[in-house]
Structures are given as structure tokens and as C-alpha cells.
Design a protein around this motif. Structure first.
Motif, PDB file in Angstrom:
ATOM      1  N   SER A  38      17.619 -14.843 -17.973  1.00 37.42           N
ATOM      2  CA  SER A  38      16.189 -14.632 -17.891  1.00 37.42           C
ATOM      3  C   SER A  38      15.588 -14.303 -19.263  1.00 37.42           C
ATOM      4  O   SER A  38      14.627 -14.924 -19.722  1.00 37.42           O
ATOM      5  N   LEU A  73      16.124 -17.310 -21.807  1.00 37.21           N
ATOM      6  CA  LEU A  73      15.218 -18.437 -21.583  1.00 37.21           C
ATOM      7  C   LEU A  73      13.780 -18.053 -21.917  1.00 37.21           C
ATOM      8  O   LEU A  73      12.998 -18.882 -22.398  1.00 37.21           O
ATOM      9  N   GLY A  74      13.450 -16.803 -21.666  1.00 33.24           N
ATOM     10  CA  GLY A  74      12.108 -16.334 -22.012  1.00 33.24           C
ATOM     11  C   GLY A  74      11.849 -16.480 -23.502  1.00 33.24           C
ATOM     12  O   GLY A  74      10.836 -17.051 -23.926  1.00 33.24           O
ATOM     13  N   ARG A 114      11.596 -20.055 -24.421  1.00 35.71           N
ATOM     14  CA  ARG A 114      10.322 -20.630 -24.006  1.00 35.71           C
ATOM     15  C   ARG A 114       9.214 -20.304 -25.029  1.00 35.71           C
ATOM     16  O   ARG A 114       8.422 -21.172 -25.405  1.00 35.71           O
ATOM     17  N   ILE A 165       9.638 -22.401 -28.054  1.00 31.51           N
ATOM     18  CA  ILE A 165       9.212 -23.783 -27.803  1.00 31.51           C
ATOM     19  C   ILE A 165       7.682 -23.875 -27.833  1.00 31.51           C
ATOM     20  O   ILE A 165       7.113 -24.785 -28.441  1.00 31.51           O
ATOM     21  N   ALA A 166       7.049 -22.900 -27.195  1.00 27.06           N
ATOM     22  CA  ALA A 166       5.588 -22.905 -27.162  1.00 27.06           C
ATOM     23  C   ALA A 166       5.028 -22.877 -28.589  1.00 27.06           C
ATOM     24  O   ALA A 166       4.087 -23.606 -28.932  1.00 27.06           O
ATOM     25  N   ALA A 177       8.367 -26.734 -22.661  1.00 19.48           N
ATOM     26  CA  ALA A 177       8.207 -25.296 -22.460  1.00 19.48           C
ATOM     27  C   ALA A 177       8.496 -24.892 -21.011  1.00 19.48           C
ATOM     28  O   ALA A 177       8.824 -23.748 -20.722  1.00 19.48           O
ATOM     29  N   ASP A 178       8.384 -25.863 -20.104  1.00 20.04           N
ATOM     30  CA  ASP A 178       8.668 -25.553 -18.704  1.00 20.04           C
ATOM     31  C   ASP A 178      10.175 -25.514 -18.422  1.00 20.04           C
ATOM     32  O   ASP A 178      10.617 -24.956 -17.423  1.00 20.04           O
ATOM     33  N   PHE A 179      10.919 -26.174 -19.285  1.00 21.16           N
ATOM     34  CA  PHE A 179      12.360 -26.239 -19.043  1.00 21.16           C
ATOM     35  C   PHE A 179      13.152 -25.905 -20.303  1.00 21.16           C
ATOM     36  O   PHE A 179      13.831 -26.758 -20.867  1.00 21.16           O
ATOM     37  N   PRO A 180      13.090 -24.666 -20.689  1.00 25.02           N
ATOM     38  CA  PRO A 180      13.855 -24.266 -21.884  1.00 25.02           C
ATOM     39  C   PRO A 180      15.345 -24.553 -21.706  1.00 25.02           C
ATOM     40  O   PRO A 180      16.086 -24.643 -22.684  1.00 25.02           O
ATOM     41  N   GLN A 181      15.753 -24.689 -20.439  1.00 27.11           N
ATOM     42  CA  GLN A 181      17.169 -25.014 -20.202  1.00 27.11           C
ATOM     43  C   GLN A 181      17.596 -26.255 -20.966  1.00 27.11           C
ATOM     44  O   GLN A 181      18.739 -26.368 -21.413  1.00 27.11           O
TER      45      GLN A 181
END
Lengths: 228, 228, 228, 228
Positions: free
Chosen positions: B157, B160-161, B164, B167-168, B182-186
DNA sequence: TATGAATGAGTGTTCATTCAT
DNA sequence: TATGAATGAACACTCATTCAT
């Protein structure tokens, strides 16, 4: 820590969830058929147990009960627990490869081919017990080199080979810009594997939209988004 | 299937491979220090064993021998095998998170930040026992929901936060074109995880150049290749 | 099956429930006094534990905790668990005998003497921990011949001797008709023992009025009922 | 303190000392018969061990060895040590009650009935392993409330009830003078219990003539001595 | 072939005893 | 003296494997 099956939960009829053929129950069935049926039931039950508990923690007693067979019967079909496990994984992997090797010959675009692959993968692997098999291999691999070997040879190597060819085609056709991608087909597959793992471990914390995930990933590779 | 340590293989000095501090052996060490030292030795040994064999197949006898303590001593520090395992994973994960949370505040470009992250990850995780811990969690997670929960909360969590956010930032700055990322940092992390798994299972079949892999992946995300 | 004391339930001050002298807590107490005090605390705690669980099931850890002492301290006072047990029983029995041996010299009638004895017995034995000691001896006797021997010599033999003399006096004086009773003083004591056992095991099923029981028994022996 | 059976001391043939039927060894015996036989052997061996050492100190290893079965076999018949113990006592008690409940209906005099009871009791209980069972219950009762309950319900309560009826009859017929005796049937039974305990613990110090003891007691109750 | 009772080596856990502090 | 951490032998219970039926 103790949610073991205590009752003969499974009927005598083996389930065919792994794609293992279950002979029709209608006819009295020949000796050989009956044997194959029993074997299939054992494999099926064992798979469930191994997935749920891992190799060591699985008790053959539970496998037998779940398969609707006596414990001794397992030994008529498999030399020992280890052999059962290894044959099991092999058996379970074959249709897996079969499924994915049926990648549609690149009639259409490479992106379409990968899109189809992703769809199939999610449907046939990530959402089924087959996904757990992958996790099982990751988990037990180090202790079962034979299985890791087999898995590498039959799945990884061949799968990545096919993927590499597809990528090369995409590059050649100009669909894929990043030329070096052909050297690391793992990159293309990675999110699919992650999706499988996520389903297994974290889906209850935060459900993952695997379709969307893979689509974004394809967008990343192919540059442009096709309408969903 | 039986390559267990039979002799007091480990010296009494605990290894510090996980970054668990090993107090200097020079001074006589106070009672409390000695206790902490012993506990660390147990944790360290247990980690090795759990990684090598999984939870169930690990024998506390082996852990004790490897740690250079008597079996009963383990129970002075941990309630039972399960508790040992859980605390172990927690202990091992903390520095993992610490390490990666030290992502350099985006002084330079986002790509630089991710490049640094990749480098650190390969050095500190993929090439060390920490990578195996990840595999261990994958393997035992389903049977230790508490651990899966903890891992999701503390690592997934948060990790990935942070990813994210990065990425943003990259999108905002125009470094990253694919806005949906940004919706899928995975997706950004996926190849790193795959690299870890590969090292664990298949490196002996086909050694993987993780650095190159991740660089290509970053190229895919950022579009342009930086000089190696 | 697991109602063990988990906390340092007992204060450091030993209780004197068995009649074991507890030195006054006022003065700083000399070295020797402190030691005796500790020893008494251990004995007292051990008695409780042995009564509650029997010899084997008693854990010295619990004894130490209850006595407010470290486990090692027990070994400063007693060679081992067995010795502790044996000395314990001896210690506990002495005042028991002392008490009952103080049978009032037959100033009055023999019946009065027995009546006094019964009263004392119920008050000092049947209703206290001393009764449990009797049960403890019954339970562990066969495994501790030394204790059974000691008990026979110090309590049974002497007690029955005294009882026999009293009976003989009763016969001589014409209070007791049944002459053969002098051969089996056990008969006179039997109901008292039964009362002890009953209290221990069945009182919660059916509370026993020990006073009435013994009075009826005396009526049986002496023929006439005295006013209560 | 260490006189444990070290060798497969017992032949495979179970002894029938408790009155547990031992199937004839001649025939091959059916599966079920064999199972019952094994179970009986285990019960028999366990009884010996429990009597000799008490619950906690008894090792299932010894029980198995004495019964001539493998340790695991015990667990095919009993859930755990505790269950074995409880079922054991129950099993052992049933014939005990059966035996004594066969008190001849008061055809003759009440004294005759009690005389017969005493005789039977000495022969069937005091001189056999059954007496030790009583001691075992006294010893372990507090730690096995279930057993104490069962014993109270099945033996004590019923036994005393029957005894009370008999006493009432004796009073009604004028055989017994002491009317209050019906309120405390324990008094009538007490010397028998004492005899059992004596046999167990003190007989080697001073052998007890249980027959004479009980006869004197009956004289006390009925006033007149009948010819032996 | 199929069964499942029987086996016994193996493992987690406990606890009396020791000993450095 | 007193402590309590450390030890390791002991023991309850499990489970893969065998084998008589």
C-alpha cells in the motif's frame, strides 16, 4: 490455522476444474477407465490441497478424503507424496501451455494478438485455480528443482520464445517502437504475473481490475489506446 | 530432499545479512545485550531456514542449531513457531521499506528517481536474501493472513502510494506520456518483482540482466533512452 | 485442564496456613531469618501446587512464582523436586499429628474424648488444606514409598495406637460394648477419613454434614445419643 | 524413581484382569475382533500404567510397549491421553458397579446381605486392580471433574442409594437399632473403603485382615456376632 | 485393485536443572 | 545468597508409508 476438510466432502466424481478429462459416468466403465478416473480424482483433490497448504503441510489423508479414495489407493497411482506433487504440477501445466500456445496466428495486428492473449490469460488463468498453480510453483520451486526445471523448460522458455517472436513482429511492422523489448519479453508478461499474484494475496484488500491493468500496459507498449 | 544442516554449522556469531545489527563481539556485553544478540541470531537463522524450506518444512531443531542456541532458547523469545515466523517477516520487512522509502525527493527528473530506485532495488533486494523474503510471503501468504495483511499495509500500500505520486509528478512534468499509468503503479513495479522471482527460480537456467531489464522498461515508460 | 497461576499471585509474605511459622515481618530480619522465611514461602506455595495438580503435573515455575521467588532459589533450599515434595509432606504432617495427639487425657468419658477429637478433626483437617494432604498421600504414596513409610510410621501407626488405647479404656469402663473394636481402631476413624475424601471430591454434588456423620457414628459405637 | 518397562514386556495377548473379555486367540479373528482386542490391550496396559504412576507421569510410550502396539495405534482408538484416561476409568467402573449391584435381593436377613456384600467387595475389589482404580479416582479426581462427576453419579450415588434402602429395611425389621444410620450410609461403607486404601498403601507395613475388620464392623451395626 | 489399520520416525513444545552474573 | 536465562532430555501427538485382507 486449522481449516482442514474433515468430512468426505467430495463426492466420488472427480471435478474437472483443471481441464482434466472426467470420463462420462454413464457406462459401467472399463477397468482402465475406472483407474484413470480415480487417478484424476486424486490429482484434482491433491491440487486443491497443495494450493491451499503447500507441499509439506498437505496431508495425504486429506487428499484421500477429498478424492473419495482410501489412503492406500494413492500409492497405487503414485510412488510417494513427492512424485504425486511433481506429476501433479506437470499435469496441471500442460493444458495451461496448450491454452496460451493457441495464440491466434498473427492474422490481425500484434496488438490484437496480445489483447486476445491478455483476455484469455485473465479468464483462464488469473481467475482460476491455474493462477494458484503458478503461485504454488513460485512457493515450492526452490525445494523442487525438478519442477522448476520442468516449468522453465515447458512454460517459461517456450512462452517467452513465442512472446519474443510476437514482439519482433510488432517491431518489424512498426506497431512497437521500443526495439529493445524483444530482448526482454518478460516486461510484456510481467503485469499479467503481477495480476495473478495480486488476485491470490491482496484482492481482498484492494480488488484489482486486471483487464484495465493489462490494457494500460498495452497502451504503454503500443502507444495508442484502442477503444475498449 | 534432505540437505539439512546436521552440524552446529554456524558459529555463535550471528550474521547480519538482513541488516539486523550484530553488536560488537568485543565487550563482555550486558545481559540485555546478550539476549538481544541471541534473539537476533535466532531470527537470522530462522529466516534462512524458512526461506530454504518454507514454514512447515522448517524444523526448529535446525533453526536452533544454525543459531547456535538450544532449542528451548527459541521459546524464551517466541511463543511458538508461528509467532517466530510472523515476527520474523515483520522484522525483515521493516528495513526493506525503510530502504525504499528513502526514494530521493524528486530533486532531479522523475526518470532519475526511478532509475535510482531500480538500482537500489536490484542491489538491496533482488540480489540479497530480502528478495527471498518476498518469495516467502508469496508462498506462505495464504496460510498466514496476518502476514499478508501486514505486508499489504506496510509495503504494498505505501510503496504503491509513493510510486503513484511519482508517476503523477512525471505526468505533470511531461516526462510520462501515458496518463493512465497513475492508476496502475503496479505496472511500473512489475518487472522489478519479476526480476526477483526470476533470480530465485530461473537464474541458473538463464541468468537475467536485471539492470538492463529495468532500463528497457523505463525506456518504455519515458520514451527515450538515457546513455547507460 | 489449564488453570495455572500466571501472575505473581502471592505477595512475598508467606502464608502460614499450614501452621508453618511465619516470622514477623516487622524487623529487618537476620540473614537466617530471611532464609527460613523464603523456605517457608516455597514450602507453602509448593503445597498448594502439589495439592492442586499432583507431583508430576506441578511445575516448579509455578511454585516459584507463587512463592514470590526465583526458580533457582528453590534449589538453594531443596536438592530437587522430589526432595521438596518429600520434605514438604513431612513438614505438613508434623503439626497434624501434634494437633491430634493432644487428645485430652481421658479426664472425662471416652465418648467425650472422641467427640472432641471429631470436632478438632473436622475443624483442623477436613475443612482445611490438611485434608488435601491426606488425599495427596493417597495419590502419590505408591510412587513415593518413603513418604508412605513415613506417613505410616508417624501418623497411622501412632494415631491408631492412641486410638486403640482409648478404645480399650472405653471397653474397660463399660462405655463401649463391642470388645473386638480394640483390634480394629480403623473402624473408629474410617468415617472421618471418608468425610475428608468426600469434602475433596463430592461435596459439590452433595454437601456432607460431617459433624452429624461423626455423631451418628459415635452413637453406633457408644449406643446412646448425647444431646447435640 | 525409574522402574519403567523398557522392553516389550507384555506378550501380544491382552490380559483380562479387569474382566475385559479377551477373545479366544485360536481363530484368526475378524478385522473388528482384532480391533477390539487391540483396544482392550491398550486399555489394560494403560490401566496398569496409570495406577502405577498416575495420569501425568504415565508415558504413552510405555502404554504402547506394554500393550504390544505401536504408539500411533493408541491414537486410532483414543483422541488423546486425557480421553484414554477418562474412557478407561469409565470402562473399568462399569463391571465394578455391575458386580456390586448384584447384591442378592434381601431374601435372608439384612446382615446376611451385608455380609455377602463385604465378602464380594473384598474378593472382587479390595484384592484386585479394581481397588487401585478407586485410589486412582481419589487421586486424579480433582483434576478430572468429568471423572469425579461420572463416578459420583454411577457409583457413589447409586451405591449409597442401595445401601440406604438396605439399612432402612434393617431398621424396619429390627435388625439395626441405630435409626439415624439410614441418613449416613457412608458409615456402613467406610471401613470397606479404608480397607481398600490400606491394601494399597500400608499392607506391607501391617497386613490387614479385611474380612475380620468388616465382620467387627457389622457386629457394631447389628449388635450380635454371628458365627463366622 | 482397493482398503484402512498399523507402524514408528519425526517434530513442536515443556520443564527440571544448571550456572554465570 | 538470589536470580532467571539457558539448556536439552523427554514426551504427546502427527503423518507418510506399508501390508494383510
Amino acid at each position: 490455522m486449522s481449516d482442514r476438510p474433515r468430512k468426505p466432502a467430495a463426492s466420488r466424481a472427480p471435478r474437472a476444474r483443471t481441464g482434466i478429462a472426467a470420463p462420462s459416468r454413464a457406462a459401467p466403465a472399463s477397468r482402465a477407465e475406472r483407474a484413470a478416473e480415480r487417478r484424476a480424482a486424486i490429482v484434482d483433490a491433491a491440487l486443491d490441497e497443495f494450493i491451499a497448504r503447500g507441499f509439506t503441510a498437505t496431508r495425504l489423508d486429506d487428499v484421500a478424503r477429498r478424492a473419495g479414495v482410501a489412503k492406500g489407493t494413492i500409492y497405487l497411482h503414485f510412488k510417494d507424496k513427492e512424485t504425486l506433487f511433481e506429476e501433479l504440477v506437470r499435469t496441471a501445466i500442460v493444458p495451461l501451455v496448450g491454452r496460451l500456445a493457441t495464440l491466434p496466428p498473427p492474422a490481425g495486428s500484434v496488438r490484437d494478438a496480445l489483447e486476445a492473449f491478455a483476455k484469455t490469460f485473465i479468464q483462464e488463468v488469473a481467475s482460476t485455480r491455474r493462477g494458484d498453480i503458478i503461485r504454488l510453483i513460485l512457493a515450492e520451486g526452490p525445494r523442487f528443482p525438478a519442477i522448476a526445471d520442468f516449468y522453465y523448460r515447458e512454460v517459461i522458455s517456450r512462452g517467452l520464445g513465442a512472446m519474443r517472436a510476437l514482439i519482433a513482429l510488432g517491431i518489424k511492422r512498426g506497431e512497437i517502437r521500443e526495439a529493445a523489448l524483444a530482448d526482454f519479453p518478460q516486461i510484456v508478461v510481467a503485469p499479467a504475473i503481477i495480476a495473478v499474484i495480486w488476485k491470490s494475496l491482496f484482492d481482498r484488500h484492494a480488488p484489482l481490475d486486471a483487464h484495465a491493468l493489462l490494457r494500460v500496459h498495452l497502451d504503454l507498449i503500443f502507444g495508442e489506446r484502442s477503444a475498449p
